[in-house]
Write an enzyme that holds these catalytic residues in place. Sequence first.
Site, short mmCIF file in Angstrom:
data_model
loop_
_atom_site.label_atom_id
_atom_site.label_comp_id
_atom_site.label_asym_id
_atom_site.label_seq_id
_atom_site.Cartn_x
_atom_site.Cartn_y
_atom_site.Cartn_z
N GLY A 111 10.22 -5.41 6.18
CA GLY A 111 10.22 -6.74 4.87
C GLY A 111 11.10 -5.97 3.75
N MET A 112 9.79 -5.04 4.19
CA MET A 112 9.51 -3.53 2.80
C MET A 112 11.32 -3.05 2.89
SD MET A 112 5.58 -4.24 1.16
CE MET A 112 5.94 -3.34 -0.47
N ASP A 162 -5.64 -5.79 4.88
CA ASP A 162 -4.42 -6.25 5.61
C ASP A 162 -4.56 -4.98 6.76
OD1 ASP A 162 -2.22 -7.88 6.43
OD2 ASP A 162 -0.83 -6.32 5.15
N GLU A 165 12.21 0.52 5.18
CA GLU A 165 12.58 1.22 6.19
C GLU A 165 11.81 2.58 6.19
OE1 GLU A 165 17.63 0.45 6.82
OE2 GLU A 165 16.89 2.64 5.07
N VAL A 166 11.60 3.82 7.27
CA VAL A 166 10.82 4.72 7.81
C VAL A 166 12.25 5.09 8.38
CG1 VAL A 166 9.08 5.68 8.83
CG2 VAL A 166 8.72 3.18 7.83
N LYS A 207 8.93 6.28 3.80
CA LYS A 207 8.83 4.48 3.84
C LYS A 207 9.75 4.89 2.35
CE LYS A 207 5.57 2.29 3.04
NZ LYS A 207 4.23 1.55 3.01
#
Length: 526
Positions: free
Chosen positions: A19-20, A137, A22-23, A38
């Site tokens: 969602g945030m 988390d 790409e790696v 990232k």
Amino acid sequence: MPKILGDRYRLDAVIGNGGMGEVWRAHDQLLNREVAVKVIREHLADDESIRERLRTEAHLAGSLHHQNIVDVYDYGEHPDEHGRTTPYLVMPLVDGVSLSAMLKSRVALPVGETMSIISEMASALAAAHEAGIVHRDLKPGNVLLSASGRVMILDFGIARSTGGESLTKTGALIGTADYLSPEQASGRQATYASDLYALGIVAYTCLTGAPPFHRETDVATALAHIQAPIPELPDEILASGIGPLIESMLAKEPGQRPSASEVAAIAGELATTVPTEVERATDPDATQPGVTTPTVGVAAPTGVLPAVSDEATAEVVTEDRQRPRRTVLISSAVLALAAIIFALLYINQPTQVEVPDVRKMSSVKAAATLASKGFKVETHDVDAAGYKPGVVVTQSPEAGSDADKGSSVDLGVATGFVAIPKNIVGKSYEDAAKIVDKLGLVPQRNDQPSGETAGTVTTVDPSKRAEPGSVVVLTVSTGSGGNDSKDEKKKGKNKKKTTVEPTATATTEPPATDADADAGDPPAAP
């Protein structure tokens, strides 16, 4: 997407999405090594809170050096020719698979292998807690198993120092619902004990293939963490003696949970060696295939392992190995005694209690408030003006009334949309426009001929719901055009035929005004 970030990191191939961002598999041209980068997605890059989250991750993870924690090498913000900034985080490239991917393939893991994973995760948490850092988390997606079998925790993006400021607004949920501690679900601050609760959920999920408190919605899941008992483990798992450890980690009260170092020691006693990728590929009883291409999520880079000796965790894992087991068992006895006392107190309490007022609260806070009074919670969606999504608009029974403990309170939760009243049709444009404006919408007039009374609204678009601030088109009858209006037809029937002399002057009376239009008042906000 620029191919080289910070004049140093050449992006070669995407190895993970989320969602945030790409790696990427990348090459550090300065140090001539392969790394994982990232990169935040473009539509999120302008959000200062997102950039602050990455800076925090770099700072916190960069200060931790442990063989079970993925290092952070670098953080940067790459400017482009359009003045935009691309934030990125540089980590080692670890060849391995995320725990979440392994569970998708194998569903559940045996006790010995689960305890190996939990012991190493607990060792990493012990190091983080020693440094004053709470992860907040912890979940299978943030756990990486290297090709050599090492377990590594990553993604400290919403971690915080115990003395630092939160990156989120007050009352917002921090973390992932399935792994959220009761105190976080109740809106309280996460502590070291919150990480241990999440670790207990990870252990339960590894053993059974599913998190224990999962429900259809995040609100229901959060509520289950607060009030639902732990689902009993299968007998074959309990036979291993793991029950007291899982029970202590999943205690509702943070003070009743063991420390990370205690869990590391106890789990280590029940552990077996975590299979390497080669062993998984050759073991006929293993369903996890050998990994040829790394399987990772957004925060699960793969590649070169950090250079940390195997002796690094020996002190954490073996420290006072006997005392922690007694501590956990005693905690279990205390829990059982507390349950008995609670049951006795509950029997002598009144069967009815006053329903608290939870309107205008977030649905999560409202659910926690009602649960603390002994109520169950049901929710339904409500389109209401003036309410943010997720805020309670209505409740039944009403606040201040008495209701049985254990009964349900139904909450109407705002969707973020505004309901369009049905009675707008038939009103004059002026009155209809006032209603629309009061609802936080923008009225727009569209005159069209029709058989309806001139000046009245015939249709509304959209007709049922709209986003706040959006345009609502009110189609208004002109009473003329292709067809005569009803009033004109009526006048035509009653009009007498007259003969006009050529020398006479024709006169007409002014048209009658529509005095019967329903002025109406706009509806009150819920």
